[in-house]
Design an enzyme around this catalytic site. Structure first.
Site, PDB file in Angstrom:
ATOM      1  N   CYS A  20     -16.036 -28.603 -40.484  1.00 11.51           N
ATOM      2  CA  CYS A  20     -16.277 -27.167 -40.328  1.00 11.51           C
ATOM      3  C   CYS A  20     -17.161 -26.997 -39.100  1.00 11.51           C
ATOM      4  O   CYS A  20     -18.251 -27.567 -39.044  1.00 11.51           O
ATOM      5  CB  CYS A  20     -16.972 -26.650 -41.589  1.00 11.51           C
ATOM      6  SG  CYS A  20     -17.864 -25.109 -41.314  1.00 11.51           S
ATOM      7  N   ASN A  73     -13.353 -33.603 -28.607  1.00  9.30           N
ATOM      8  CA  ASN A  73     -11.976 -33.794 -28.132  1.00  9.30           C
ATOM      9  C   ASN A  73     -11.127 -32.611 -28.572  1.00  9.30           C
ATOM     10  O   ASN A  73     -11.080 -32.291 -29.762  1.00  9.30           O
ATOM     11  CB  ASN A  73     -11.356 -35.079 -28.703  1.00  9.30           C
ATOM     12  CG  ASN A  73     -10.044 -35.428 -28.015  1.00  9.30           C
ATOM     13  OD1 ASN A  73     -10.029 -35.651 -26.807  1.00  9.30           O
ATOM     14  ND2 ASN A  73      -8.953 -35.447 -28.762  1.00  9.30           N
ATOM     15  N   GLU A  74     -10.517 -31.953 -27.626  1.00  7.92           N
ATOM     16  CA  GLU A  74      -9.603 -30.837 -27.925  1.00  7.92           C
ATOM     17  C   GLU A  74     -10.152 -29.956 -29.050  1.00  7.92           C
ATOM     18  O   GLU A  74      -9.576 -29.861 -30.138  1.00  7.92           O
ATOM     19  CB  GLU A  74      -8.210 -31.357 -28.261  1.00  7.92           C
ATOM     20  CG  GLU A  74      -7.500 -31.937 -27.061  1.00  7.92           C
ATOM     21  CD  GLU A  74      -6.016 -32.178 -27.288  1.00  7.92           C
ATOM     22  OE1 GLU A  74      -5.590 -32.278 -28.448  1.00  7.92           O
ATOM     23  OE2 GLU A  74      -5.276 -32.264 -26.287  1.00  7.92           O
ATOM     24  N   CYS A  88     -12.545 -22.114 -39.611  1.00 10.65           N
ATOM     25  CA  CYS A  88     -12.846 -22.503 -40.987  1.00 10.65           C
ATOM     26  C   CYS A  88     -13.281 -21.252 -41.753  1.00 10.65           C
ATOM     27  O   CYS A  88     -13.903 -20.358 -41.176  1.00 10.65           O
ATOM     28  CB  CYS A  88     -13.955 -23.544 -40.977  1.00 10.65           C
ATOM     29  SG  CYS A  88     -14.552 -23.941 -42.624  1.00 10.65           S
ATOM     30  N   GLU A 120      -5.458 -35.422 -19.832  1.00 12.82           N
ATOM     31  CA  GLU A 120      -4.430 -36.122 -20.608  1.00 12.82           C
ATOM     32  C   GLU A 120      -3.061 -35.576 -20.233  1.00 12.82           C
ATOM     33  O   GLU A 120      -2.877 -34.363 -20.083  1.00 12.82           O
ATOM     34  CB  GLU A 120      -4.593 -35.885 -22.118  1.00 12.82           C
ATOM     35  CG  GLU A 120      -5.722 -36.601 -22.777  1.00 12.82           C
ATOM     36  CD  GLU A 120      -5.741 -36.324 -24.280  1.00 12.82           C
ATOM     37  OE1 GLU A 120      -4.679 -36.039 -24.866  1.00 12.82           O
ATOM     38  OE2 GLU A 120      -6.829 -36.366 -24.857  1.00 12.82           O
ATOM     39  N   GLU A 173       0.034 -42.510 -33.846  1.00 10.28           N
ATOM     40  CA  GLU A 173       0.512 -42.316 -32.474  1.00 10.28           C
ATOM     41  C   GLU A 173       1.173 -43.560 -31.885  1.00 10.28           C
ATOM     42  O   GLU A 173       1.241 -43.720 -30.673  1.00 10.28           O
ATOM     43  CB  GLU A 173      -0.645 -41.821 -31.606  1.00 10.28           C
ATOM     44  CG  GLU A 173      -1.091 -40.449 -32.099  1.00 10.28           C
ATOM     45  CD  GLU A 173      -2.199 -39.810 -31.288  1.00 10.28           C
ATOM     46  OE1 GLU A 173      -2.151 -38.590 -31.104  1.00 10.28           O
ATOM     47  OE2 GLU A 173      -3.094 -40.549 -30.859  1.00 10.28           O
ATOM     48  N   LYS A 174       1.693 -44.404 -32.768  1.00 12.09           N
ATOM     49  CA  LYS A 174       2.281 -45.658 -32.261  1.00 12.09           C
ATOM     50  C   LYS A 174       3.572 -45.423 -31.479  1.00 12.09           C
ATOM     51  O   LYS A 174       3.968 -46.262 -30.687  1.00 12.09           O
ATOM     52  CB  LYS A 174       2.504 -46.653 -33.399  1.00 12.09           C
ATOM     53  CG  LYS A 174       3.361 -46.155 -34.540  1.00 12.09           C
ATOM     54  CD  LYS A 174       3.381 -47.191 -35.662  1.00 12.09           C
ATOM     55  CE  LYS A 174       4.027 -46.649 -36.927  1.00 12.09           C
ATOM     56  NZ  LYS A 174       3.281 -45.525 -37.519  1.00 12.09           N
TER      57      LYS A 174
HETATM   58  C1  GLA Z   1      -4.122 -34.920 -27.744  1.00 10.40           C
HETATM   59  C2  GLA Z   1      -5.330 -35.749 -28.151  1.00 10.40           C
HETATM   60  C3  GLA Z   1      -5.105 -37.225 -28.018  1.00 10.40           C
HETATM   61  C4  GLA Z   1      -3.725 -37.600 -28.495  1.00 10.40           C
HETATM   62  C5  GLA Z   1      -2.709 -36.810 -27.722  1.00 10.40           C
HETATM   63  C6  GLA Z   1      -1.285 -37.153 -28.057  1.00 10.40           C
HETATM   64  O1  GLA Z   1      -4.098 -34.604 -26.427  1.00 10.40           O
HETATM   65  O2  GLA Z   1      -6.470 -35.386 -27.429  1.00 10.40           O
HETATM   66  O3  GLA Z   1      -6.088 -37.891 -28.782  1.00 10.40           O
HETATM   67  O4  GLA Z   1      -3.622 -37.317 -29.853  1.00 10.40           O
HETATM   68  O5  GLA Z   1      -2.885 -35.457 -28.025  1.00 10.40           O
HETATM   69  O6  GLA Z   1      -0.391 -36.390 -27.299  1.00 10.40           O
END
Ligand code: GLA
Length: 665
Positions: A109, A143-144, A152, A300, A348-349
């Site tokens: 949250c 991250n993102e 929430c 990314e 994510e493999k």
């Molecule tokens: C996002 C996340 C990463 C990964 C990618 C996969 O950008 O920040 O950790 O999960 O997606 O596309």
């Protein structure tokens, strides 16, 4: 320094023996920067307050030894299992009161003081330990934000929301007025009675929903700022960023930009969408414009396929190179990927990586390494900037308000409408900034306002002042309708813009799904869909009328001279050809030229300039080889040729790229 090149590095997924090979292959791929540690929390703090940084020291030291810069993540994006077990109250809840459980990531949250305190503790450890480390080049916070947990609705969030509302409104009477609570017996006697807009029997109060979106964005930002405060205190010289997402509704990129030392974006072009480079163009321009032209980072992208669309095809040969250069052409100084080495396990493999399951003898690794070499061969681009004479306005508050329920049409999609307006500019090869409504507009010859539903009186006055002083302005349908609290501006639609546009809108006639109508008027003849409205002229001239449907004979495209400038208006969604014709005419009136004349279809051209150098980027997004004529001979810096060589005509293969510089001497 050159354009930074590299990707997310997750060494905790691999035994230590692999790390030496990682460094060797990173060098082979010309990697200059990695983003490390994003999901390392559970490994550096395996039990509460028990730190294990030894392994990460070796990662950092190895990278420093290899001369690779680290954009160091604060590791707070996925709390470890012990934390949610000890404090289940950190877990987020949906609007339906359902808890979101651990097992994925971002299960916190944003308002949770417990989560924030643990995150800050971790960041203090990290910043203290790695301050002054030779590899530490930047901080990557979280991250993102808002990727999975956008908002929430739990009790902790409810308390935080009430605190936020007390600050914003000071009195409950002011809140009642702003939220129009006289409607449906919603008047509050005390802030303590207020809740988040949880799932209700019917439409929750729209102003409450709008404020909750604002609050949600600020709650996420508060997490970022809490970590940032630690970093600024302990490593004041290290720049700080976080990776934003494209057209990401929960996070107002313009509001965040003031707190970021560099804008950073994750962008995953869809290889199955033939025109996704135009969406990329829009978002890249927004990233560049957010900090007024400062170079930004593509933090990314996928080397090839992703794993999270329903069908995940690879990027065809050359596409990754082309789309990476597109980011650079539009102002990026860094090209990074998710991720360095492809995971063997976990969700994510099957997401591509710079170093695929198949190793170095793969198309992906070769294309990655080739791009690394190519970028390294052109030092000097970084730091250069672009200029645009056109600004397209984007505003998260209007986006939030537009897409609330109970509207004349719920089919109005902010992102799609923005692209409808951006596309003709992109296809015409015109440089464009994407800016918030508060930005100074006087430097632009043309301002495009796609569907700005929420517009304050002062925002409208800024547009009027811009036109009065000689600007060309295009405004599209359903703009200037409500104020900051989603209350209709009194005085007939669009009240704050009526005088400027020289018209009023008497009624909205949204068009049904799959329905289109005809529009006619000289050059402006074609189709329109999604929306129509009954316009009365009040000084504007009609350039086109509806020719079919209930509104046949009523004006739809208008032009109004106002002060020294002109305000144009489109009361529907014009088809792509009509939109292009209209914007071409407005551009001509504004004297805005494309970056290069006579560009073949599908070719993008941009310019970046520094004090002494100029780069012209040509990107062929089309499937056919083309030739581009240049107004004056230039040198193709990517082609093998003698340094002084120059050409007046450039051949571009399908997905081809040229980076042109002025001839030497
Ligand atoms: C996002 C996340 C990463 C990964 C990618 C996969 O950008 O920040 O950790 O999960 O997606 O596309």
């Amino acid at each position: 320094m050159g354009i930074q090149f590299g990707g997310d590095y997750n060494p905790e997924q691999w035994p230590e023996e692999v790390w030496a090979e990682d460094l060797k292959l990173m060098k082979a791929a010309h990697v200059t920067m990695v983003t490390a540690g994003i999901f390392s929390w559970a490994k550096v703090e395996p039990r509460p307050g028990e730190w294990d940084f030894g392994w990460f020291d070796r990662v950092m030291d190895g990278l420093a030894g290899a001369g690779i810069a680290v954009c160091l993540a604060t590791m707070t994006a996925s709390p470890p299992p012990w934390l949610s077990r000890a404090h289940p109250e950190i877990l987020p809840e949906g609007p339906d009161g359902q808890r979101r459980w651990p097992g994925g990531r971002q299960h916190y949250c944003p308002s949770s003081p417990v989560y924030r305190a643990h995150a800050v503790r971790l960041v203090e450890q990290l910043a203290t330990r790695y301050a002054g480390h030779p590899a530490l080049t930047m901080w990557h916070v979280g991250n993102e934000y808002g990727c999975h947990t956008r908002q929430c609705f739990c009790e902790v969030s409810a308390d935080d929301f009430r605190r936020w509302l007390r600050t914003r409104y000071e009195s409950v009477d002011a809140l009642n007025a702003a939220w129009s609570t006289a409607f449906w017996s919603q008047a509050y006697g005390d802030f303590d009675e207020v809740l988040p807009p949880r799932t209700a029997p019917t439409f929750p109060n729209p102003a409450q929903q709008l404020d909750y979106l604002r609050f949600g964005d600020e709650a996420l930002r508060a997490c970022y700022l809490a970590e940032k405060a630690v970093l600024t205190r302990l490593t004041p010289e290290v720049p700080i960023t976080t990776n934003l997402m494209p057209q990401h509704k929960p996070v107002d990129a313009f509001a965040w930009s003031a707190h970021m030392d560099a804008m950073a974006l994750d962008f995953y072009q869809d290889p199955y969408a033939s025109d996704d480079h135009i969406r990329a163009g829009y978002v890249f321009d927004l990233m560049r414009s957010a900090r007024s032209g400062q170079p930004w980072m593509l933090l990314e992208q996928a080397p090839s396929a992703v794993n999270w669309r329903p069908r995940n095809g690879p990027k065809p040969p050359g596409a990754m190179r082309l789309w990476s250069w597109q980011a650079v052409a539009q102002g990026a100084d860094a090209v990074l990927y998710f991720q360095w080495r492809q995971s063997l396990g976990g969700a994510e493999k099957f997401h591509s990586a710079m170093l695929p399951h198949g190793g170095t003898d793969t198309r992906i690794f070769r294309e990655v390494a080739d791009l690394g070499r190519e970028l390294a061969s052109l030092p000097g681009i970084e730091g250069t900037r672009s200029r645009a004479e056109v600004a397209l306005l984007a505003d998260w508050h209007s986006w939030w308000a537009l897409e609330l329920d109970s509207k004349p049409s719920t089919a109005l999609d902010h992102s799609r409408i923005a692209l409808d307006h951006y596309r003709p500019l992109f296809e015409a090869g015109v440089a464009c900034d994407v800016v918030p409504p508060q930005r100074e507009l006087s430097g632009y010859r043309l301002v495009v306002v796609p569907n700005l539903y929420l517009l304050t009186m002062s925002g409208a006055e800024r547009l009027a002042a811009y036109v009065r002083a000689g600007g060309q302005l295009l405004v599209s349908f359903f703009s200037g309708i409500v104020d900051a609290h989603d209350r209709v501006h009194p005085g007939g639609y669009p009240a704050p813009l009526r005088e400027l546009l020289g018209l009023r809108v008497e009624e909205f006639w949204p068009l049904d799904a799959g329905r289109s109508v005809s529009v006619g008027g000289g050059a402006y003849t074609g189709r329109a869909d999604l929306w129509s409205e009954a316009i009365d002229l009040e000084g504007a001239e009609a350039l086109a009328h509806f020719t079919t449907g209930e509104l046949a004979g009523r004006p739809v495209v208008t032009r109004h001279t106002y002060g020294q400038g002109t305000a144009w208006y489109a009361g529907t969604r014009l088809d792509a050809a009509l939109m292009r014709a209209l914007l071409d005419d407005i551009r001509a009136a504004a004297g805005v030229l494309p970056v290069l004349p006579g560009l073949p279809a599908g070719v993008q051209a941009t310019v970046r300039e520094g004090a002494d150098e100029r780069y012209v980027f040509l990107l062929n997004h089309g499937a056919e080889a083309v030739e581009v004529d240049l107004p004056a001979p230039m040198r193709d810096a990517l082609a093998a040729q003698d340094a002084a060589g120059a050409t007046g005509r450039v051949a571009l293969a399908a997905r081809g790229v040229a980076v042109l510089t002025d001839p030497v001497g």
